[in-house]
Design a protein around this motif. Structure first.
Motif, PDB file in Angstrom:
ATOM      1  N   ASP A 148      11.558 -13.607  50.357  1.00  0.00           N
ATOM      2  CA  ASP A 148      11.036 -12.267  50.629  1.00  0.00           C
ATOM      3  C   ASP A 148      11.916 -11.572  51.663  1.00  0.00           C
ATOM      4  OD1 ASP A 148       9.440 -10.050  50.498  1.00  0.00           O
ATOM      5  OD2 ASP A 148       7.615 -11.030  51.203  1.00  0.00           O
ATOM      6  N   SER A 149      11.793 -10.265  51.720  1.00  0.00           N
ATOM      7  CA  SER A 149      12.461  -9.485  52.748  1.00  0.00           C
ATOM      8  C   SER A 149      11.918  -9.891  54.109  1.00  0.00           C
ATOM      9  CB  SER A 149      12.225  -7.994  52.499  1.00  0.00           C
ATOM     10  OG  SER A 149      12.829  -7.220  53.496  1.00  0.00           O
ATOM     11  N   ASN A 155      10.392 -10.127  57.792  1.00  0.00           N
ATOM     12  CA  ASN A 155       9.303  -9.465  58.521  1.00  0.00           C
ATOM     13  C   ASN A 155       8.144  -9.038  57.637  1.00  0.00           C
ATOM     14  OD1 ASN A 155      10.681  -9.721  60.988  1.00  0.00           O
ATOM     15  ND2 ASN A 155      11.796  -7.801  60.647  1.00  0.00           N
ATOM     16  N   ARG A 156       8.090  -9.549  56.391  1.00  0.00           N
ATOM     17  CA  ARG A 156       6.919  -9.247  55.549  1.00  0.00           C
ATOM     18  C   ARG A 156       5.984 -10.449  55.445  1.00  0.00           C
ATOM     19  NH1 ARG A 156       9.292  -5.595  50.699  1.00  0.00           N
ATOM     20  NH2 ARG A 156       9.634  -7.618  49.714  1.00  0.00           N
ATOM     21  N   ASN A 157       6.353 -11.545  56.123  1.00  0.00           N
ATOM     22  CA  ASN A 157       5.518 -12.743  56.136  1.00  0.00           C
ATOM     23  C   ASN A 157       5.203 -13.232  54.724  1.00  0.00           C
ATOM     24  OD1 ASN A 157       4.189 -14.820  57.484  1.00  0.00           O
ATOM     25  ND2 ASN A 157       2.214 -13.748  57.405  1.00  0.00           N
ATOM     26  N   SER A 204       4.579 -11.662  52.086  1.00  0.00           N
ATOM     27  CA  SER A 204       3.472 -10.974  51.419  1.00  0.00           C
ATOM     28  C   SER A 204       3.855 -10.451  50.037  1.00  0.00           C
ATOM     29  CB  SER A 204       2.979  -9.816  52.288  1.00  0.00           C
ATOM     30  OG  SER A 204       4.021  -8.870  52.507  1.00  0.00           O
ATOM     31  N   LYS A 205       5.180 -10.257  49.796  1.00  0.00           N
ATOM     32  CA  LYS A 205       5.632  -9.775  48.494  1.00  0.00           C
ATOM     33  C   LYS A 205       6.757 -10.672  47.978  1.00  0.00           C
ATOM     34  CE  LYS A 205       4.448  -4.942  49.506  1.00  0.00           C
ATOM     35  NZ  LYS A 205       4.942  -3.550  49.590  1.00  0.00           N
ATOM     36  N   SER A 206       6.574 -11.960  48.163  1.00  0.00           N
ATOM     37  CA  SER A 206       7.641 -12.909  47.864  1.00  0.00           C
ATOM     38  C   SER A 206       7.844 -13.100  46.363  1.00  0.00           C
ATOM     39  CB  SER A 206       7.338 -14.264  48.501  1.00  0.00           C
ATOM     40  OG  SER A 206       6.168 -14.828  47.936  1.00  0.00           O
TER      41      SER A 206
END
Length: 392
Positions: A84-85, A87-89, A91-93
């Motif tokens: 994932d990008s 700093n998104r934890n 969430s959109k992996s």
């Protein structure tokens, strides 16, 4: 006697094994349990990855991780790799799942597709996070690894839909003010080119349908739909190119809420278009004027024309070919000459490098002139609400 000794040895070993796999439970009882393993540690073949388009079929990234050491057959352990990008934890992996192996390799084109899916721009470096989650086949005993931070750069790929060789796009159809007349009226029915693969325009649409043409006055090629019966297609979807001698194609249907102003964005890279209502304050101006202390006409309103009047070059773009601007002064854009009730200004008049342009908005702040006095070309693009200045 030897048989008795062997029997005692076997019983002793079995007892030790049973004891190692027992766990005390409330009430004094004991049950057998398996080891729940330990956190895997993931590593990458490289921390910085920037493959070239020519290497699309070569391996760009290899990930390895340590054995979580569950008390089950290692060939049945399940692993989920997450990307994932930063700093998104996660969430959109994007995930890849493997079983029994502690290694995964990705071709450059596979990784590039993931990066572009995140919305990353071509040839620009970004940070991504990578981790692996191990578990039993039934997803029990999940263990999350450390997180790797990688620096990646997506390479440029050809657009999904061929770009217009003319470099221009036009709107035609009974949904438009010009109807099916071809050539269409310009500049009101011409799109602006926002970047290499994206065009946009704001048009007054009414009930009906339309097509998009790469050459004004030519019916020989067009951009259209394969099926205009797809639910929601009036608001956006995939589009295709029909070149010379290629028949077929469906018209784009008007939005259900038409008539009204709509912004149409045509993304050739993704092969998609979007249609959204344009409800911005002051609507879509037909003219634009420059006023302010930085200009020869000062803050006098109405301003002198044609020297401080922009030329409309597309449905949303206005250009002032040359104007003398004085450093240290400010200015505004007016949609109506002589009217102080409507204006466009900077979103942030004190932003860095704002003297050479930036984001604008209706009723924005006064815009500072460039730091060097001289003649400048000014371009205002209302499809993305920006303005730019170029010193001549």
């Amino acid at each position: 006697m030897k048989h008795i000794q062997k029997l005692w040895f076997f019983l002793l070993a079995a007892g030790l094994l049973f004891t190692a796999c027992k766990k005390n439970i409330e009430g004094g009882g004991e049950i057998a349990v398996f080891s729940n393993g330990k956190q895997p540690v993931i590593s990458a073949s490289a921390a910085t990855i920037a493959p070239a388009a020519a290497d699309s079929n070569n391996v760009a990234l290899t990930l390895n991780w340590t054995n979580p050491e569950y008390s089950i057959d290692s060939n049945s352990v399940k692993y989920i790799v997450e990307i994932d990008s930063t700093n998104r934890n996660f969430s959109k992996s994007v995930t890849r799942t493997v079983t029994g192996t502690r290694r995964i390799s990705m071709l450059a084109k596979e990784l590039n597709s993931i990066l572009l899916g995140f919305g990353f721009a071509f040839n620009t470096a970004y940070d991504i996070d990578v981790r692996v989650i191990s578990s039993f086949p039934n997803n029990n005993e999940r263990l999350v690894s450390n997180t790797l931070k990688l620096r990646v750069t997506p390479y440029k790929i050809p657009p999904r839909v061929p770009l217009p060789t003319s470099g221009r796009l036009f709107l035609v159809g009974d949904a438009s003010d010009g109807g099916w007349n071809n050539p269409v009226p310009v500049p009101t029915q011409e799109f602006s080119r926002l970047d290499e693969t994206t065009f946009a325009g704001i048009f007054n649409l009414k009930a009906g349908s339309y097509l998009i043409l790469p050459i004004n006055g030519d019916w020989g090629q067009k951009y259209a739909l394969t099926n205009n019966g797809v639910p929601g297609i009036a608001n956006g979807g995939n589009f295709v190119y029909y070149g010379p001698g290629v028949g077929g194609g469906d018209n784009f249907p008007s939005p259900a809420a038409a008539p009204g102003l709509y912004k149409i964005v045509v993304d050739f890279q993704a092969g998609r278009f979007t249609v959204t209502p344009f409800t911005q304050q002051h609507g879509l101006p037909g003219s634009l004027f420059l006023v302010g202390g930085a200009t020869p006409g000062g803050w006098n309103n109405p301003v002198p024309v044609p020297s401080q009047q922009f030329t409309r070059v597309t449905s949303t773009r206005f250009e002032l070919a040359s104007i003398a601007l004085t450093a240290g002064e400010k200015y505004l854009f007016l949609p109506e000459n002589g009217n102080w009730g409507k204006k466009y200004g900077a979103v942030n008049g004190s932003a860095a490098n704002i003297g050479l342009g930036g984001p604008l908005k209706p009723e924005g702040e006064d815009m500072p002139a460039p730091t060097v006095t001289g003649n400048y070309k000014i371009v205002v693009e209302l499809a993305n609400n920006t303005y730019t200045l170029t010193k001549l």
